[in-house]
Design a protein around this motif. Structure first.
Motif, PDB file in Angstrom:
ATOM      1  N   THR A  86      40.102  39.685 -15.099  1.00  0.00           N
ATOM      2  CA  THR A  86      39.648  40.364 -16.321  1.00  0.00           C
ATOM      3  C   THR A  86      38.426  39.675 -16.925  1.00  0.00           C
ATOM      4  OG1 THR A  86      41.324  39.202 -17.642  1.00  0.00           O
ATOM      5  CG2 THR A  86      41.877  41.423 -16.868  1.00  0.00           C
ATOM      6  N   GLN A  87      38.347  38.367 -16.797  1.00  0.00           N
ATOM      7  CA  GLN A  87      37.146  37.660 -17.269  1.00  0.00           C
ATOM      8  C   GLN A  87      35.923  38.100 -16.470  1.00  0.00           C
ATOM      9  OE1 GLN A  87      37.700  33.257 -18.266  1.00  0.00           O
ATOM     10  NE2 GLN A  87      39.472  33.736 -16.968  1.00  0.00           N
ATOM     11  N   ILE A  88      36.105  38.270 -15.160  1.00  0.00           N
ATOM     12  CA  ILE A  88      35.009  38.741 -14.308  1.00  0.00           C
ATOM     13  C   ILE A  88      34.563  40.126 -14.756  1.00  0.00           C
ATOM     14  CG2 ILE A  88      34.433  39.527 -11.966  1.00  0.00           C
ATOM     15  CD1 ILE A  88      36.292  37.208 -10.952  1.00  0.00           C
ATOM     16  N   ILE A  89      35.531  41.010 -15.026  1.00  0.00           N
ATOM     17  CA  ILE A  89      35.194  42.377 -15.467  1.00  0.00           C
ATOM     18  C   ILE A  89      34.411  42.337 -16.773  1.00  0.00           C
ATOM     19  CG2 ILE A  89      36.113  44.625 -16.174  1.00  0.00           C
ATOM     20  CD1 ILE A  89      38.573  43.956 -14.336  1.00  0.00           C
ATOM     21  N   TYR A  90      34.871  41.539 -17.730  1.00  0.00           N
ATOM     22  CA  TYR A  90      34.148  41.438 -19.003  1.00  0.00           C
ATOM     23  C   TYR A  90      32.734  40.893 -18.793  1.00  0.00           C
ATOM     24  CZ  TYR A  90      38.235  42.380 -21.979  1.00  0.00           C
ATOM     25  OH  TYR A  90      39.308  42.962 -22.620  1.00  0.00           O
ATOM     26  N   LEU A  91      32.599  39.930 -17.884  1.00  0.00           N
ATOM     27  CA  LEU A  91      31.297  39.284 -17.682  1.00  0.00           C
ATOM     28  C   LEU A  91      30.289  40.206 -16.991  1.00  0.00           C
ATOM     29  CD1 LEU A  91      30.534  36.473 -18.626  1.00  0.00           C
ATOM     30  CD2 LEU A  91      30.873  35.656 -16.312  1.00  0.00           C
ATOM     31  N   ILE A  92      30.716  40.933 -15.958  1.00  0.00           N
ATOM     32  CA  ILE A  92      29.752  41.795 -15.254  1.00  0.00           C
ATOM     33  C   ILE A  92      29.726  43.213 -15.799  1.00  0.00           C
ATOM     34  CG2 ILE A  92      29.873  40.428 -13.138  1.00  0.00           C
ATOM     35  CD1 ILE A  92      31.481  42.696 -11.865  1.00  0.00           C
ATOM     36  N   GLY A  93      30.731  43.562 -16.581  1.00  0.00           N
ATOM     37  CA  GLY A  93      30.793  44.889 -17.170  1.00  0.00           C
ATOM     38  C   GLY A  93      31.717  45.806 -16.389  1.00  0.00           C
ATOM     39  N   GLU A  94      32.432  46.637 -17.123  1.00  0.00           N
ATOM     40  CA  GLU A  94      33.394  47.544 -16.498  1.00  0.00           C
ATOM     41  C   GLU A  94      32.728  48.480 -15.498  1.00  0.00           C
ATOM     42  OE1 GLU A  94      36.659  51.031 -17.603  1.00  0.00           O
ATOM     43  OE2 GLU A  94      35.330  50.274 -19.173  1.00  0.00           O
ATOM     44  N   ASN A  95      31.570  49.039 -15.842  1.00  0.00           N
ATOM     45  CA  ASN A  95      30.906  49.986 -14.939  1.00  0.00           C
ATOM     46  C   ASN A  95      30.527  49.319 -13.619  1.00  0.00           C
ATOM     47  OD1 ASN A  95      31.047  52.336 -16.498  1.00  0.00           O
ATOM     48  ND2 ASN A  95      29.280  51.699 -17.705  1.00  0.00           N
ATOM     49  N   ASN A  96      29.974  48.125 -13.676  1.00  0.00           N
ATOM     50  CA  ASN A  96      29.595  47.421 -12.451  1.00  0.00           C
ATOM     51  C   ASN A  96      30.822  47.087 -11.602  1.00  0.00           C
ATOM     52  OD1 ASN A  96      26.829  47.446 -12.952  1.00  0.00           O
ATOM     53  ND2 ASN A  96      26.930  45.562 -14.128  1.00  0.00           N
ATOM     54  N   PHE A  97      31.883  46.633 -12.246  1.00  0.00           N
ATOM     55  CA  PHE A  97      33.101  46.311 -11.503  1.00  0.00           C
ATOM     56  C   PHE A  97      33.684  47.585 -10.893  1.00  0.00           C
ATOM     57  CE2 PHE A  97      37.495  45.110 -10.739  1.00  0.00           C
ATOM     58  CZ  PHE A  97      37.369  43.820 -10.256  1.00  0.00           C
ATOM     59  N   ASN A  98      33.671  48.660 -11.645  1.00  0.00           N
ATOM     60  CA  ASN A  98      34.184  49.938 -11.145  1.00  0.00           C
ATOM     61  C   ASN A  98      33.394  50.397  -9.913  1.00  0.00           C
ATOM     62  OD1 ASN A  98      36.087  52.210 -11.608  1.00  0.00           O
ATOM     63  ND2 ASN A  98      34.186  53.369 -11.811  1.00  0.00           N
ATOM     64  N   GLU A 155      44.301  50.679 -20.368  1.00  0.00           N
ATOM     65  CA  GLU A 155      43.909  51.998 -20.863  1.00  0.00           C
ATOM     66  C   GLU A 155      42.873  51.899 -21.980  1.00  0.00           C
ATOM     67  OE1 GLU A 155      47.901  52.215 -18.985  1.00  0.00           O
ATOM     68  OE2 GLU A 155      47.094  50.926 -20.560  1.00  0.00           O
ATOM     69  N   LYS A 156      43.020  50.927 -22.857  1.00  0.00           N
ATOM     70  CA  LYS A 156      42.081  50.758 -23.978  1.00  0.00           C
ATOM     71  C   LYS A 156      40.859  49.933 -23.602  1.00  0.00           C
ATOM     72  CE  LYS A 156      45.395  51.250 -27.718  1.00  0.00           C
ATOM     73  NZ  LYS A 156      46.107  50.567 -28.797  1.00  0.00           N
ATOM     74  N   GLU A 157      41.054  48.865 -22.834  1.00  0.00           N
ATOM     75  CA  GLU A 157      39.953  47.945 -22.519  1.00  0.00           C
ATOM     76  C   GLU A 157      39.040  48.461 -21.413  1.00  0.00           C
ATOM     77  OE1 GLU A 157      39.177  44.932 -24.139  1.00  0.00           O
ATOM     78  OE2 GLU A 157      40.653  45.765 -25.530  1.00  0.00           O
ATOM     79  N   PHE A 158      39.629  49.054 -20.384  1.00  0.00           N
ATOM     80  CA  PHE A 158      38.860  49.489 -19.218  1.00  0.00           C
ATOM     81  C   PHE A 158      39.256  50.918 -18.816  1.00  0.00           C
ATOM     82  CE2 PHE A 158      39.507  44.788 -18.240  1.00  0.00           C
ATOM     83  CZ  PHE A 158      38.312  44.382 -18.819  1.00  0.00           C
ATOM     84  N   PRO A 159      38.954  51.915 -19.645  1.00  0.00           N
ATOM     85  CA  PRO A 159      39.402  53.285 -19.352  1.00  0.00           C
ATOM     86  C   PRO A 159      38.820  53.854 -18.052  1.00  0.00           C
ATOM     87  CG  PRO A 159      37.878  53.255 -21.203  1.00  0.00           C
ATOM     88  CD  PRO A 159      38.199  51.843 -20.888  1.00  0.00           C
ATOM     89  N   ILE A 160      37.590  53.535 -17.731  1.00  0.00           N
ATOM     90  CA  ILE A 160      36.982  54.046 -16.491  1.00  0.00           C
ATOM     91  C   ILE A 160      37.675  53.441 -15.283  1.00  0.00           C
ATOM     92  CG2 ILE A 160      34.847  54.092 -15.130  1.00  0.00           C
ATOM     93  CD1 ILE A 160      33.352  53.904 -17.889  1.00  0.00           C
ATOM     94  N   LEU A 161      37.854  52.144 -15.313  1.00  0.00           N
ATOM     95  CA  LEU A 161      38.526  51.445 -14.211  1.00  0.00           C
ATOM     96  C   LEU A 161      39.979  51.898 -14.092  1.00  0.00           C
ATOM     97  CD1 LEU A 161      38.035  49.297 -12.075  1.00  0.00           C
ATOM     98  CD2 LEU A 161      38.590  47.565 -13.778  1.00  0.00           C
TER      99      LEU A 161
END
Length: 145
Positions: free
Chosen positions: A82-94, A133-139
């Motif tokens: 989750t730290q990685i997702i926050y750092l690179i962004g949800e869209n990039n991780f997705n 669901e709230k933090e990463f809705p796209i993912l």
């Protein structure tokens, strides 16, 4: 083994153990995961974190299947993700996840859920109890399919 050989061997082991790192590239490796790692395992985890931050999608399945020791160690592995997702962004991780097959993302949603619920992303000393669901809705949508 003679006493002369034991002392240098002990010093070498202590040196290797002290080379482990609890943080790499801005990502904290929480205590329960960290304490169960030897130097090589810690080095491998740090390498995978860097690869994920460089947006190499092949690091995701390796992180998902990384040996975490079960229980709290796996929650800590989720916290790393989750730290990685926050750092690179949800869209990039997705986008990285979309380039993987179903087998490669197996278990990812569960680790992310655990990392959000039990991780301390705001450094207040308490678990955050966040939801995917709230933090990463796209993912969340991608991982449900």
């Amino acid at each position: 083994m003679t006493r002369i050989l034991k002392i240098p061997l002990l010093l070498i082991l202590l040196t290797f153990n002290s080379c482990k790192q609890k943080e790499t590239n801005g990502i904290e490796i929480a205590e329960t995961l960290y304490v169960h790692q030897d130097y090589e395992t810690n080095k491998e985890l740090r390498k995978l974190i860097k690869e994920a931050l460089d947006q190499n999608e092949k690091a995701i399945p390796k992180l998902t299947s990384f040996p975490c020791g079960g229980g709290a160690g796996c929650y800590d592995l989720g916290f790393v993700l989750t730290q990685i997702i926050y750092l690179i962004g949800e869209n990039n991780f997705n986008q990285m996840v979309l380039r993987l097959n179903t087998n490669e993302i197996k278990g990812l949603r569960s680790l992310i859920r655990a990392g959000l619920e039990y991780g301390d992303h705001n450094n207040d000393g308490k678990v955050d109890d966040r939801t995917i669901e709230k933090e990463f809705p796209i993912l969340n949508t991608t991982l449900k399919e």
